[in-house]
Design an enzyme around this catalytic site. Sequence first.
Site, PDB file in Angstrom:
ATOM      1  NE  ARG A  99      24.213 -10.963  19.017  1.00  0.00           N
ATOM      2  CZ  ARG A  99      24.459  -9.749  18.549  1.00  0.00           C
ATOM      3  NH1 ARG A  99      23.544  -9.159  17.810  1.00  0.00           N
ATOM      4  NH2 ARG A  99      25.590  -9.134  18.811  1.00  0.00           N
TER       5      ARG A  99
ATOM      6  NE  ARG B 162      15.018  -9.641  14.405  1.00  0.00           N
ATOM      7  CZ  ARG B 162      15.584  -8.573  14.986  1.00  0.00           C
ATOM      8  NH1 ARG B 162      16.459  -8.749  15.949  1.00  0.00           N
ATOM      9  NH2 ARG B 162      15.252  -7.359  14.609  1.00  0.00           N
TER      10      ARG B 162
ATOM     11  CD  GLU C 109      21.537  -2.391  14.741  1.00  0.00           C
ATOM     12  OE1 GLU C 109      22.528  -2.869  15.326  1.00  0.00           O
ATOM     13  OE2 GLU C 109      20.395  -2.365  15.236  1.00  0.00           O
TER      14      GLU C 109
ATOM     15  CB  SER D  86      26.106  -1.409  16.702  1.00  0.00           C
ATOM     16  OG  SER D  86      25.822  -0.695  17.887  1.00  0.00           O
TER      17      SER D  86
ATOM     18  NE  ARG E 213      20.806  -7.769  10.496  1.00  0.00           N
ATOM     19  CZ  ARG E 213      20.319  -7.350  11.667  1.00  0.00           C
ATOM     20  NH1 ARG E 213      20.471  -6.074  12.024  1.00  0.00           N
ATOM     21  NH2 ARG E 213      19.691  -8.194  12.472  1.00  0.00           N
TER      22      ARG E 213
END
Length: 427
Positions: free
Chosen positions: A261, A276, A350, A353, A391
């Site tokens: 990403r 991130r 987070e 998801s 993460r």
Amino acid sequence: MLDMKWVRQNQEQVQTIANQKGIQISIAELMLWDEKKRQLMQESEALREIRNKLSNLIGTLVRQNAQAEVEETKHKVKETNEKLGAVEAELAIVEQHAAELMALVPNIVSPDTPDGRSDADNIEQKRVGEAPSFPFEPKDHMALGDLHQMIDVQRGVKAAGSRNYYLKGAGVLLHRAVQQLAVDLLLRKGFTLLEVPLMVRTEAMKHTGFFPLGEDQTYRIAGEDKWLVGTSEVPMVTYYADEIIEVGEPIKLAAASVCFRSEVGSAGRDVHGLYRVHQFAKVEQVILCEADPALSESLLQEITANAEELLQCLELPYRVMAVCTGDMSQKTYKQYDIETWMPSRQAYGETHSSSNLHDFQARRSNIRYRAEDGSLKYCHTLNNTAVASPRILIPLLENHQLADGSIRIPAALQPYMRGLEQIAINE
């Protein structure tokens, strides 16, 4: 995408959802282009019918040796073709405008989705485990990574620029261990494991609902119609694109893949450490099932529970959040986020998801099944992040650290770590 007929009948509701999701689209404008498209389609069909009748008439007139009428009719055919050409040219332009707007139309949201503008408005559903209370000054994951020579961001930046990193030694073992633990968990639950393409065509990104709104988050391969995926959801759903499939039993797919990403728009956010980054690995769950809202809701709970089970195996405290309208993507009908406690942030972050998309994604991808009455229907699709690393290493390292800087390895991970019970200082 939504059914256009349904959009016409529910314009106000669709506009409200677009506003809530922060999508810049005028449904009224879409309706104008759609009406123009339908008018031009009717006009072109009428002209084709006239042309066909005239062409058939020429044959009759030729047999009647009516040469003057033949020439006159040929002239009318030519005029009709010219009109048809002009209408079709205009129709192509109108169809493009209508399609561009339609590509922005959001999925509807479930009745129990909370209203809100950002993740600050998400609502906690439950909390599992207690945040640790350290009798010493705890280190963050970067300090622990440096202490054990597991994480090297400085050389990652040297090699690939900001938000890049190297994992070393025990860091790599943990990175691979959590993925394999997740894979084995899903295999036990009947998922079929796939190795997927990491580069996909633009069409695949559009059909799965990641484009056009997600293009700025995606890396493109220069000179090719190829993009690096940010999730294996894209190739897994595309596996069945343009097919009629059997979903008497839900199709459950899983993949462990590298993901990319660009993180455009995140300048200055989460710049410290591994939260991130541009390159990471995910174990993803994807399910395709019948278009039964009760069934897909049940499956949403199931895949969310799978991610929770993984966190429980890792012995990490977490909470489940109902995601509000303003924090949802265009394609999502209902979503849960799972946030794991990160001591260095003194907050939950987070890590997972789960989403139910109903038939939004399947309509775009043209994935259908034959219902009991013989009719073709679009499937419901769902997805969930079983685990994402590095993460997940943040809470894993920080929550399990000991006073001397050693790191305890949860029992479920030990078989994947060569039997190690902890990462000690001298290792």
